[in-house]
Design a protein around this motif. Structure first.
Motif, PDB file in Angstrom:
ATOM      1  N   LEU A 166       0.784  -1.125   0.053  1.00 11.38           N
ATOM      2  CA  LEU A 166       0.047   0.109   0.008  1.00 11.38           C
ATOM      3  C   LEU A 166       0.943   1.202  -0.071  1.00 11.38           C
ATOM      4  O   LEU A 166       0.735   2.335  -0.624  1.00 11.38           O
ATOM      5  N   LEU A 167       1.950   1.175   0.847  1.00 12.57           N
ATOM      6  CA  LEU A 167       2.815   2.396   0.794  1.00 12.57           C
ATOM      7  C   LEU A 167       3.595   2.874  -0.422  1.00 12.57           C
ATOM      8  O   LEU A 167       3.496   3.803  -0.782  1.00 12.57           O
ATOM      9  N   TYR A 168       3.819   1.723  -1.180  1.00  9.75           N
ATOM     10  CA  TYR A 168       4.764   1.621  -2.239  1.00  9.75           C
ATOM     11  C   TYR A 168       3.800   2.428  -3.309  1.00  9.75           C
ATOM     12  O   TYR A 168       4.072   3.077  -3.997  1.00  9.75           O
ATOM     13  N   ILE A 169       2.437   1.919  -3.221  1.00  9.72           N
ATOM     14  CA  ILE A 169       1.604   2.541  -4.261  1.00  9.72           C
ATOM     15  C   ILE A 169       1.352   3.800  -3.968  1.00  9.72           C
ATOM     16  O   ILE A 169       1.507   4.808  -5.122  1.00  9.72           O
ATOM     17  N   VAL A 170       1.087   4.218  -2.875  1.00  7.82           N
ATOM     18  CA  VAL A 170       1.091   5.580  -2.486  1.00  7.82           C
ATOM     19  C   VAL A 170       2.283   6.572  -2.876  1.00  7.82           C
ATOM     20  O   VAL A 170       1.986   7.665  -3.659  1.00  7.82           O
ATOM     21  N   ILE A 171       3.288   5.993  -2.678  1.00 12.59           N
ATOM     22  CA  ILE A 171       4.460   6.756  -2.826  1.00 12.59           C
ATOM     23  C   ILE A 171       4.676   7.134  -4.459  1.00 12.59           C
ATOM     24  O   ILE A 171       4.822   8.167  -5.102  1.00 12.59           O
ATOM     25  N   ALA A 172       4.411   5.973  -5.264  1.00 15.30           N
ATOM     26  CA  ALA A 172       4.299   5.848  -6.738  1.00 15.30           C
ATOM     27  C   ALA A 172       3.462   6.935  -7.256  1.00 15.30           C
ATOM     28  O   ALA A 172       3.697   7.772  -8.265  1.00 15.30           O
ATOM     29  N   ILE A 173       2.143   6.837  -6.768  1.00 14.83           N
ATOM     30  CA  ILE A 173       0.984   7.926  -7.322  1.00 14.83           C
ATOM     31  C   ILE A 173       1.623   9.505  -6.973  1.00 14.83           C
ATOM     32  O   ILE A 173       1.456  10.283  -7.636  1.00 14.83           O
ATOM     33  N   PHE A 218       4.517  10.446  -6.366  1.00 16.37           N
ATOM     34  CA  PHE A 218       5.821  10.827  -7.353  1.00 16.37           C
ATOM     35  C   PHE A 218       5.395  11.247  -8.616  1.00 16.37           C
ATOM     36  O   PHE A 218       5.572  12.273  -9.298  1.00 16.37           O
ATOM     37  N   VAL A 219       4.270  10.463  -9.407  1.00 23.33           N
ATOM     38  CA  VAL A 219       3.807  10.919 -10.777  1.00 23.33           C
ATOM     39  C   VAL A 219       2.963  12.029 -10.700  1.00 23.33           C
ATOM     40  O   VAL A 219       3.526  13.118 -11.409  1.00 23.33           O
ATOM     41  N   VAL A 220       2.140  12.067  -9.697  1.00 26.17           N
ATOM     42  CA  VAL A 220       1.305  13.644  -9.577  1.00 26.17           C
ATOM     43  C   VAL A 220       2.264  14.587  -9.390  1.00 26.17           C
ATOM     44  O   VAL A 220       2.039  15.714 -10.097  1.00 26.17           O
ATOM     45  N   SER A 221       3.125  14.531  -8.448  1.00 28.88           N
ATOM     46  CA  SER A 221       4.064  15.976  -8.363  1.00 28.88           C
ATOM     47  C   SER A 221       4.975  16.049  -9.591  1.00 28.88           C
ATOM     48  O   SER A 221       5.083  17.338 -10.058  1.00 28.88           O
ATOM     49  N   ASN A 222       5.339  15.076 -10.273  1.00 27.88           N
ATOM     50  CA  ASN A 222       5.994  15.400 -11.550  1.00 27.88           C
ATOM     51  C   ASN A 222       5.208  15.615 -12.676  1.00 27.88           C
ATOM     52  O   ASN A 222       5.690  16.637 -13.117  1.00 27.88           O
ATOM     53  N   ILE A 223       3.876  15.366 -12.757  1.00 30.04           N
ATOM     54  CA  ILE A 223       3.100  15.999 -13.735  1.00 30.04           C
ATOM     55  C   ILE A 223       2.900  17.566 -13.515  1.00 30.04           C
ATOM     56  O   ILE A 223       2.848  18.300 -14.374  1.00 30.04           O
ATOM     57  N   ILE A 224       2.759  17.691 -12.086  1.00 37.17           N
ATOM     58  CA  ILE A 224       2.453  19.364 -11.839  1.00 37.17           C
ATOM     59  C   ILE A 224       3.658  20.051 -12.150  1.00 37.17           C
ATOM     60  O   ILE A 224       3.779  21.050 -12.835  1.00 37.17           O
ATOM     61  N   VAL A 255       9.249   4.151 -16.643  1.00 35.27           N
ATOM     62  CA  VAL A 255      10.701   3.471 -16.459  1.00 35.27           C
ATOM     63  C   VAL A 255      11.181   3.061 -15.060  1.00 35.27           C
ATOM     64  O   VAL A 255      11.494   1.934 -14.609  1.00 35.27           O
ATOM     65  N   LEU A 256      10.933   4.286 -14.192  1.00 34.32           N
ATOM     66  CA  LEU A 256      11.530   4.034 -12.936  1.00 34.32           C
ATOM     67  C   LEU A 256      10.558   3.167 -11.790  1.00 34.32           C
ATOM     68  O   LEU A 256      11.005   2.301 -11.026  1.00 34.32           O
ATOM     69  N   ILE A 257       9.093   3.258 -11.882  1.00 30.14           N
ATOM     70  CA  ILE A 257       8.347   2.413 -11.476  1.00 30.14           C
ATOM     71  C   ILE A 257       8.506   0.978 -11.306  1.00 30.14           C
ATOM     72  O   ILE A 257       8.759   0.431 -10.142  1.00 30.14           O
ATOM     73  N   PRO A 258       8.753   0.462 -12.466  1.00 30.97           N
ATOM     74  CA  PRO A 258       8.987  -1.319 -12.445  1.00 30.97           C
ATOM     75  C   PRO A 258      10.160  -1.340 -11.759  1.00 30.97           C
ATOM     76  O   PRO A 258      10.444  -2.409 -11.108  1.00 30.97           O
ATOM     77  N   ILE A 259      11.352  -0.437 -12.282  1.00 28.95           N
ATOM     78  CA  ILE A 259      12.519  -0.659 -11.437  1.00 28.95           C
ATOM     79  C   ILE A 259      12.417  -0.707  -9.931  1.00 28.95           C
ATOM     80  O   ILE A 259      12.785  -1.683  -9.292  1.00 28.95           O
ATOM     81  N   GLU A 260      11.712   0.270  -9.402  1.00 31.39           N
ATOM     82  CA  GLU A 260      11.573   0.454  -7.930  1.00 31.39           C
ATOM     83  C   GLU A 260      10.846  -0.703  -7.758  1.00 31.39           C
ATOM     84  O   GLU A 260      11.058  -1.358  -6.340  1.00 31.39           O
TER      85      GLU A 260
END
Lengths: 421, 128
Positions: free
Chosen positions: A288-295, A297-303, A316-321
């Motif tokens: 759960l924590l991993y999914i929250v961090i990934a989301i 990360f993506v949201v903050s990057n989109i902004i 690229v990064l989410i599958p590696i992580e």
């Protein structure tokens, strides 16, 4: 690659010790993997046969393990090393080629340089080689004596420390030597390394075809002794219980120090049992924590950087992580959980707690050693007769041994239970 | 096993002699040699020796699963190995006969000269 741990598991006491020392001796002497595999497989068969015949390990290796190792690896001398130099260079060159290619594609593409203009730094390669050779020298000079004087466990620990220092040296090197660069053009490096790889691979294929009749590497040792990531983390129930026993002693020491009530073996077993349930919960929480961090990360990057860039990096990064998480956390916690489950299955069947289980196993191991010593003494007297007929151990003999072990096992449990009552 | 130079050559022939009797493996070779008086021969000496014999083409090696599980190397003597063994046997005979002559006669000579039987016995024991 062979799984030396799985092999060592089948040996007991002094046989296991010799096997582990011989294996580590090969590592610190930087003996080529295929040579080591051959030597270790041969030694394993020999020690297992000696063990099954209840022969003293000295019968096979003599009085000194050190002398034995030196003699055993005697054929792998400097001539053999020189012969293997092309293979050694190939391994280094392969990495240089990959790094140069990455350098060219990833770094120099930003500067729009052509392949003939792109440059690379030579210093990391020189530094890497020096650190590698220095580590090998340290392992050879210091870890070998530690192994024979203080045992395999301490020598392994020292080896890990050397590996850790190697990583630290690499990091410090990149930080402090970043201003001192030895730049050279990428294309000659790529050309030379690429050519070497082609010549070596073609030459090796021709040689293999001539010698063995096939081009691909022939795997001699298949099946149960093949190294697997899964098996490398596996501990036998007894070994795992011994680790837990150490934890039990440690915890009680600390509790005593702070004048708190120490844990009884039963209480400690209950705590470990509860840990299995907790680990399942933690696993779910971590996903759960991993999914929250990934989301996040993506949201903050989109902004900050826009949708296209962010989605590309996320892909690229989410599958590696995810892979890193899977191996570092999920797999490791699963190994520990499965080990605990297997242990509890056994101790529940016997009706014992963890500490009693370790004691019982230890007693049975001790009596095994005593039995072997007695058998050795009696066999030595009748050695002449016995040696004439040594065509391997029958399965009946093995089954008989197992039966005796089971009987002893039950009797020890019974006496333990009576004591507890 | 103290006189290593002497033992090295002899051992090679003896190991080849054991393998010549039929297909065999490491532990069995050790046992066979130990039962014939080479108790001090260890795997540390035997394995490099077998590798050397294999490299020279005197023995061939086959890998198969042993009854206990692990892969085991089974050794067989080759044609050139048989030839080498025959040569070795002949040379060994010659050398031992000659050495016996020299050493035995020398002992006899001292025995006769000193007229002391005990000395002679010690000498014979040393030669055997």
């Amino acid at each position: 690659m062979m799984d030396y741990n799985a092999m060592g598991e089948q040996l007991n006491g002094e046989y296991k010790d010799v096997f582990e020392k011989a294996e580590l001796y090969g590592v610190v002497n930087n003996v080529a993997e295929d040579v080591r595999e051959d030597l270790m497989m041969n030694l394993f068969d020999l020690l297992l046969t000696a063990q099954s015949k209840n022969k003293n390990v000295k019968y096979v290796i003599g009085n000194s393990v050190e002398n034995f190792c030196e003699d055993y690896y005697n054929n792998y001398n400097w001539k053999e090393r020189v012969k293997r130099l092309p293979e050694y260079i190939y391994r280094i060159v392969k990495f240089i080629f990959i790094f140069e290619l990455l350098d060219l594609v990833l770094l120099d593409s930003n500067q729009n340089l052509s392949i003939f203009e792109a440059k690379s730094d030579l210093l990391p390669y020189i530094g890497g080689l020096c650190i590698g050779w220095l580590s090998m020298l340290i392992a050879y000079l210091f870890i070998k004596p530690i192994m024979f004087k203080k045992g395999v466990a301490k020598a392994r620990l020292c080896l890990y420390i050397v590996l850790g220092l190697q990583i630290v040296a690499c990091i410090l090197g990149t930080v402090f030597l970043s201003d001192n660069r030895i730049m050279f053009r990428v294309y000659p490096g790529l050309l030379i390394t690429g050519l070497y790889i082609i010549i070596y691979v073609v030459g090796r294929s021709v040689w293999r075809k001539k010698t063995y009749g096939y081009v691909r590497k022939h795997k001699e040792y298949k099946g149960e002794y093949e190294f697997s990531f899964k098996n490398s983390f596996k501990l036998s129930n007894y070994e795992f219980a011994k680790e837990l026993e150490k934890r039990y002693i440690r915890t009680n020491k600390i509790l005593k120090k702070f004048r708190k009530k120490t844990r009884t073996p039963d209480k400690f077993t209950t705590i470990i049992r509860k840990e299995i349930e907790n680990e399942k919960k933690y696993q779910k929480l971590m996903i759960l924590l991993y999914i929250v961090i990934a989301i996040a990360f993506v949201v903050s990057n989109i902004i900050m950087n826009g949708i296209v860039d962010s989605l590309f990096f996320a892909a690229v990064l989410i599958p590696i992580e995810g892979i890193v998480y899977y191996f570092v956390y999920y797999k490791l916690s699963n190994f520990s959980m499965n080990a605990k489950k297997a242990l509890f299955e056994e101790i529940d069947d016997l009706g014992l707690n963890i500490i009693e289980y370790v004691e019982m196993k230890r007693n049975s191991e001790d009596s095994d050693i005593e039995k072997r010593k007695k058998l050795n003494d009696s066999e030595e007297k009748e050695e002449g007769k016995d040696n004439q007929n040594s065509s391997g151990v029958s399965y009946d003999e093995k089954a008989g041994k197992k039966g005796n072990e089971k009987k002893r096992y039950i009797s020890v449990v019974k006496t333990k239970k009576n004591k507890i009552k | 096993m103290q006189d290593t130079q002497l033992m090295k050559g002899i051992l090679e022939g003896c190991v080849l002699g054991v393998i010549a009797k039929g297909e065999t493996y490491g532990y069995e070779i050790l046992s066979q040699l130990a039962s014939n008086g080479f108790e001090d021969l260890l795997e540390g000496t035997l394995y490099p020796l077998l590798t050397r014999l294999e490299k020279n083409g005197y023995i061939s090696c086959r890998k198969a699963k042993s009854p206990l599980g692990p892969i085991r190397k089974y050794y067989t003597i080759t044609v050139s190995g048989k030839r080498y063994l025959n040569d070795f046997k002949e040379n060994y005979k010659k050398v031992t006969v000659n050495a016996d002559k020299v050493l035995f006669d020398e002992c006899r000579y001292t025995q006769l000269k000193e007229g002391d039987e005990n000395d002679g016995l010690q000498c014979n024991g040393g030669t055997a």
